[in-house]
Design a protein around this motif. Structure first.
Motif, short mmCIF file in Angstrom:
data_model
loop_
_atom_site.label_atom_id
_atom_site.label_comp_id
_atom_site.label_asym_id
_atom_site.label_seq_id
_atom_site.Cartn_x
_atom_site.Cartn_y
_atom_site.Cartn_z
N VAL A 1 0.90 -1.41 0.45
CA VAL A 1 -0.23 -0.24 -0.35
C VAL A 1 0.48 1.12 -0.29
O VAL A 1 1.77 1.55 0.61
CB VAL A 1 -0.93 0.23 1.46
N HIS A 2 0.53 1.92 -1.90
CA HIS A 2 1.03 3.42 -0.88
C HIS A 2 0.04 4.92 -0.98
O HIS A 2 -0.46 4.18 -1.51
CB HIS A 2 2.00 3.60 -2.25
N ARG A 3 0.56 5.39 0.19
CA ARG A 3 -0.16 6.94 -0.17
C ARG A 3 -0.01 7.83 -1.42
O ARG A 3 1.30 7.55 -2.09
CB ARG A 3 0.10 7.87 0.88
N ALA A 4 -1.15 8.24 -2.20
CA ALA A 4 -1.30 9.17 -3.04
C ALA A 4 -1.72 9.90 -2.62
O ALA A 4 -2.38 10.43 -1.98
CB ALA A 4 -1.47 8.40 -4.51
N ARG A 5 -2.18 11.12 -3.62
CA ARG A 5 -2.92 12.05 -4.12
C ARG A 5 -3.61 12.48 -5.47
O ARG A 5 -2.60 12.24 -6.23
CB ARG A 5 -2.23 13.76 -3.40
N LEU A 6 -4.54 12.41 -5.44
CA LEU A 6 -5.50 12.17 -7.22
C LEU A 6 -4.95 13.85 -7.51
O LEU A 6 -5.51 14.83 -7.17
CB LEU A 6 -7.32 12.24 -7.34
N HIS A 7 -5.50 14.10 -8.77
CA HIS A 7 -5.13 15.58 -9.48
C HIS A 7 -6.24 16.01 -8.25
O HIS A 7 -6.29 17.48 -8.65
CB HIS A 7 -5.35 15.80 -10.74
N ARG B 1 -6.18 -6.13 -10.34
CA ARG B 1 -5.06 -6.21 -9.31
C ARG B 1 -4.08 -4.51 -8.85
O ARG B 1 -3.21 -4.43 -7.85
CB ARG B 1 -3.65 -6.27 -10.34
N VAL B 2 -4.60 -3.73 -8.96
CA VAL B 2 -4.55 -1.93 -8.73
C VAL B 2 -5.90 -1.44 -7.71
O VAL B 2 -7.08 -1.94 -8.42
CB VAL B 2 -4.50 -1.29 -9.32
N LEU B 3 -5.72 -1.25 -6.42
CA LEU B 3 -7.00 -1.06 -5.66
C LEU B 3 -7.11 0.12 -5.04
O LEU B 3 -5.92 0.78 -4.05
CB LEU B 3 -8.06 -2.17 -4.39
N THR B 4 -7.89 1.47 -5.26
CA THR B 4 -7.43 2.98 -5.27
C THR B 4 -8.51 3.26 -3.86
O THR B 4 -10.02 3.10 -4.61
CB THR B 4 -7.08 4.18 -5.59
N LEU B 5 -8.13 3.33 -2.76
CA LEU B 5 -9.56 4.04 -1.64
C LEU B 5 -9.46 4.94 -0.94
O LEU B 5 -7.52 5.91 -0.89
CB LEU B 5 -9.25 2.57 -0.24
N GLU B 6 -10.37 5.66 -0.79
CA GLU B 6 -9.74 7.32 0.19
C GLU B 6 -9.42 6.64 1.59
O GLU B 6 -9.15 6.08 1.97
CB GLU B 6 -11.29 7.45 0.36
N THR C 1 -8.08 14.68 -3.83
CA THR C 1 -8.30 13.51 -2.71
C THR C 1 -7.08 12.63 -2.09
O THR C 1 -6.30 12.53 -2.93
CB THR C 1 -8.91 13.08 -3.23
N ASP C 2 -7.07 12.71 -1.41
CA ASP C 2 -6.07 12.02 -0.38
C ASP C 2 -6.32 10.13 -0.35
O ASP C 2 -7.82 10.04 -0.14
CB ASP C 2 -5.43 12.17 1.04
N VAL C 3 -5.80 9.59 -0.95
CA VAL C 3 -5.86 7.97 -1.08
C VAL C 3 -4.85 7.11 -0.89
O VAL C 3 -3.47 7.38 -0.48
CB VAL C 3 -6.35 8.05 -2.78
N ILE C 4 -4.93 5.84 -1.29
CA ILE C 4 -4.16 5.07 -0.71
C ILE C 4 -3.97 4.04 -1.73
O ILE C 4 -5.28 3.83 -2.13
CB ILE C 4 -4.13 3.69 0.67
#
Length: 436
Positions: free
Chosen positions: A136-142, A234-239, A145-148
């Motif tokens: 799991v990696h932390r990320a931000r959408l354009h 194979r990739v799951l993005t969640l808030e 929105t902060d997501v993992i």
């Protein structure tokens, strides 16, 4: 520097085959010593088991994937493997060294079909968490929105069946499986089915939608929402929904009343899933829960969800009622219905049932708060495990309910680590009556 991962099916096969050959050789040596009359004492046998266990746990941790997940399940299932193996495999709950970041980014770009910079404002290189089948990696959408982003390790799904066959062979040739072949067949079939579901992130997304619906009216239970536009098989993005890990729940920030409120929410959530929804979160370890000082609990990771057959829940409920009422003849019948007791064997001595009932009933024995921090149920269970040998042929691991037992054991450890003080007897009786 992260070790280069073994992602090819052939590489995994040879790694597991080498482990299997080594374990089988050690077991053959043990048997040879016994045959020529050099019986090992208990300490020597335990040391030998410990050596094999360390080798298996090390290999599973390195390979991750299906075999590591089986190791985690085995560590919580005392009637699956000898104690030395359960102890060694406990490490797999904590030890999950991360995959190199370039492996992760390549997997994300291949699955989502775009370069990382087009998909996210940023994708953090440092893993937010690393587990058995994904990272799991932390990320931000354009849009801010902060997501993992949960990314499955390459090659894990393709090698699932081969991995399981090799692991089963290693355990069998090492003389380590403590159950009849029929039960082993059922157990590995069940684990394979759950793993196939867990390796399908589309399936996990559906589970999250389902459990968010289950708990939509409970403001004290949070489940992160799925970002469908950035999710695939194979990739799951969640808030991003953050809380404190259980190790951060300290007296400075959490009063005893708040901890007790959290304990109550944990119990009610577990009982609702078991008796009302008949669909349970099947991987309840500390890493999949978080907490907030207002008493909120957060649930993560819905890859392993078990939908229960109504007849299994009914038999489980009846067995609990019989145990509470100390009706051991009825308990024996309901355990047969549950699939935990061999039907064609004579009735079990009631004193045997009474012994286990008196240990396991403590949190529900009366209406006074039970202090889970001081609980020694797990020690008393361990001290009595030798008694199972007198009825070894009478019981079989109830494959249909193995995930219920796993769920209850996982929640017990969380209540203990949190230091919950609560009386659940009235609550339990209400669920048992409602379920009826």
């Amino acid at each position: 520097m992260a070790k280069k991962p073994i992602t090819s099916r052939g590489g995994r096969f040879f790694k597991l085959a080498g482990m299997t050959a080594s374990v089988a050789g050690q077991y053959a040596g043990q048997r040879a010593r016994r045959l020529i009359g050099r019986e090992q004492d208990e300490q020597a046998r335990s040391e030998s088991y410990g050596k094999m266990a360390d080798q298996i746990a090390g290999t599973l941790g390195e390979l991750k994937g299906a075999v590591m997940k089986v190791g985690q399940i085995a560590s919580q299932t005392q009637d699956f493997l000898p104690k030395e193996f359960s102890d060694a495999l406990q490490r797999l709950q904590k030890e999950a060294p991360p995959m190199p970041f370039e492996v992760i980014t390549a997997q994300v770009e291949q699955e989502l079909g775009k370069p990382i910079h087009e998909l996210f404002e940023y994708l953090q290189e440092e893993p937010y968490a690393a587990a058995s089948i994904g990272q799991v990696h932390r990320a931000r959408l354009h849009d801010g929105t902060d997501v993992i982003v949960k990314v499955q390790y390459p090659g894990v799904d393709d090698s699932c069946d081969s991995d399981l066959k090799q692991l089963r062979m290693a355990l069998r040739l090492g003389g380590l499986l403590k159950m009849p072949k029929e039960s082993v067949d059922q157990l590995f079939a069940e684990i394979r089915e759950r793993l196939k579901e867990e390796l399908d992130y589309d399936n996990e997304a559906r589970n999250i939608h389902l459990f968010r619906d289950f708990h939509k009216d409970d403001s004290g239970v949070l489940i992160p929402a799925v970002i469908d536009s950035h999710s695939t098989r194979r990739v799951l993005t969640l808030e991003l929904v953050e809380g404190d890990h259980i190790s951060q729940v300290s007296p400075e920030r959490y009063s005893q009343d708040t901890i007790n409120q959290i304990g109550h929410r944990i119990f009610v959530t577990m009982a609702d899933q078991l008796f009302r929804y008949q669909c349970i979160h099947g991987d309840p370890h500390a890493g999949n829960f978080a907490y907030r000082p207002d008493g909120t609990i957060i649930l993560y990771d819905f890859g392993c969800v078990k939908k229960l057959k109504p007849e299994i829940v009914k038999a489980y409920r009846k067995a609990l009622v019989a145990a509470l009422e100390e009706d051991y003849q009825a308990l024996d019948r309901h355990l047969i219905d549950l699939g935990a007791r061999v039907e064609n064997k004579p009735a079990i001595d009631e004193a045997y049932y009474a012994m286990w009932r008196d240990i396991l009933i403590r949190p529900f024995d009366g209406h006074q708060p039970y202090d889970f921090a001081d609980s020694e149920i797990h020690k008393d269970v361990a001290a009595k495990t030798s008694t199972v040998f007198q009825y070894l042929d009478y019981f079989k691991p109830p494959v249909e309910s193995i995930f219920i037992d796993r769920m209850i054991a996982g929640h017990y450890w969380m209540l203990k680590r949190l230091g919950v003080q609560a009386a659940f007897r009235s609550e339990l009786e209400k669920y048992l009556a409602d379920a009826g």
